[in-house]
Design an enzyme around this catalytic site. Structure first.
Site, mmCIF file in Angstrom:
data_model
loop_
_atom_site.group_PDB
_atom_site.id
_atom_site.type_symbol
_atom_site.label_atom_id
_atom_site.label_comp_id
_atom_site.label_asym_id
_atom_site.label_seq_id
_atom_site.Cartn_x
_atom_site.Cartn_y
_atom_site.Cartn_z
ATOM 1 N N ASN A 118 8.672 -23.053 4.725
ATOM 2 C CA ASN A 118 7.226 -23.021 4.893
ATOM 3 C C ASN A 118 6.919 -22.484 6.289
ATOM 4 O O ASN A 118 7.415 -23.016 7.277
ATOM 5 C CB ASN A 118 6.666 -24.436 4.694
ATOM 6 C CG ASN A 118 5.165 -24.468 4.678
ATOM 7 O OD1 ASN A 118 4.522 -24.015 5.622
ATOM 8 N ND2 ASN A 118 4.595 -25.020 3.625
ATOM 9 N N HIS A 127 4.513 -20.476 1.624
ATOM 10 C CA HIS A 127 5.183 -21.734 1.294
ATOM 11 C C HIS A 127 6.683 -21.452 1.249
ATOM 12 O O HIS A 127 7.108 -20.291 1.202
ATOM 13 C CB HIS A 127 4.703 -22.249 -0.055
ATOM 14 C CG HIS A 127 3.299 -22.766 -0.030
ATOM 15 N ND1 HIS A 127 2.837 -23.656 -0.964
ATOM 16 C CD2 HIS A 127 2.257 -22.520 0.803
ATOM 17 C CE1 HIS A 127 1.580 -23.956 -0.713
ATOM 18 N NE2 HIS A 127 1.195 -23.266 0.357
ATOM 19 N N GLU A 129 8.913 -21.813 -1.115
ATOM 20 C CA GLU A 129 9.355 -21.116 -2.321
ATOM 21 C C GLU A 129 8.956 -19.645 -2.289
ATOM 22 O O GLU A 129 9.736 -18.778 -2.681
ATOM 23 C CB GLU A 129 8.772 -21.795 -3.581
ATOM 24 C CG GLU A 129 9.232 -23.220 -3.774
ATOM 25 C CD GLU A 129 8.373 -24.261 -3.062
ATOM 26 O OE1 GLU A 129 8.520 -25.447 -3.387
ATOM 27 O OE2 GLU A 129 7.557 -23.906 -2.179
ATOM 28 N N CYS A 135 4.256 -27.025 -5.404
ATOM 29 C CA CYS A 135 2.818 -27.168 -5.627
ATOM 30 C C CYS A 135 2.422 -26.286 -6.818
ATOM 31 O O CYS A 135 3.242 -25.564 -7.374
ATOM 32 C CB CYS A 135 2.060 -26.765 -4.363
ATOM 33 S SG CYS A 135 2.173 -24.994 -3.997
ATOM 34 N N CYS A 141 3.187 -22.523 -6.126
ATOM 35 C CA CYS A 141 4.601 -22.166 -6.260
ATOM 36 C C CYS A 141 5.105 -22.379 -7.685
ATOM 37 O O CYS A 141 5.979 -21.648 -8.157
ATOM 38 C CB CYS A 141 5.432 -22.942 -5.253
ATOM 39 S SG CYS A 141 5.009 -22.491 -3.542
ATOM 40 N N ASP A 152 -2.152 -28.164 3.823
ATOM 41 C CA ASP A 152 -1.102 -27.503 3.042
ATOM 42 C C ASP A 152 -1.257 -27.755 1.552
ATOM 43 O O ASP A 152 -1.025 -26.860 0.738
ATOM 44 C CB ASP A 152 0.279 -27.957 3.522
ATOM 45 C CG ASP A 152 1.390 -27.104 2.950
ATOM 46 O OD1 ASP A 152 1.404 -25.888 3.223
ATOM 47 O OD2 ASP A 152 2.247 -27.646 2.225
#
Length: 146
Positions: free
Chosen positions: A41, A52, A54, A79, A82, A142
């Site tokens: 991140n 992020h 990912e 999330c 992602c 975030d």
């Protein structure tokens, strides 16, 4: 093998923390366990809300003919943003370090045929919980909380 994959993602999370960012890391592997890419991140460091862990690992993988046989290891449940990336590019397996702190879209991924392996890793959880305690406002930003 999954623990070894998670170890790479965890090293990325620690790197993000030393840079002053949110300690979430990710890595992409082949099913045979060969590292394709890694990332963390970087929202705080680069002032970019789309970086992020990912997505950072995904971008660093470069163009792939197919993502279906790749494994995404991530220190935290992805999330919705992602999770959408995983579905869009049909990444077949996601190894999650922990989902107690944040569950994200893992049930939705499972419902849509993605194999999700939650390792419930204490170190991943403690690293993020410590960050959230110290920087709740950044964490809420975030995850889209106000």
């Amino acid at each position: 093998m999954y623990e070894r994959m998670l170890a790479v993602a965890l090293a990325e999370a620690r790197m993000g923390l030393t840079e002053g960012g949110i300690p979430i890391g990710a890595a992409l592997f082949t099913r045979a366990g060969e590292l394709v890419s890694r990332g963390h991140n970087r929202r705080v460091q680069q002032g970019d809300p789309s970086i992020h862990a990912e997505t950072d690992a995904f971008r660093r993988a470069g163009r792939q003919r197919s993502y279906r046989n790749l494994v995404m290891a991530t220190t935290l449940a992805p999330c919705w943003y992602c999770s959408g990336l995983v579905r869009q590019f049909r990444i077949g397996t996601v190894v999650v370090g922990e989902s107690r702190t944040f569950t994200g879209g893992i049930e939705w991924l499972r419902e849509n045929g993605v194999e999700v392996i939650d390792l419930d890793n204490r170190e991943c959880r403690e690293l993020l919980e410590g960050y959230i305690t110290a920087h709740a406002e950044i964490w809420n930003e975030d995850i889209g909380e106000e």
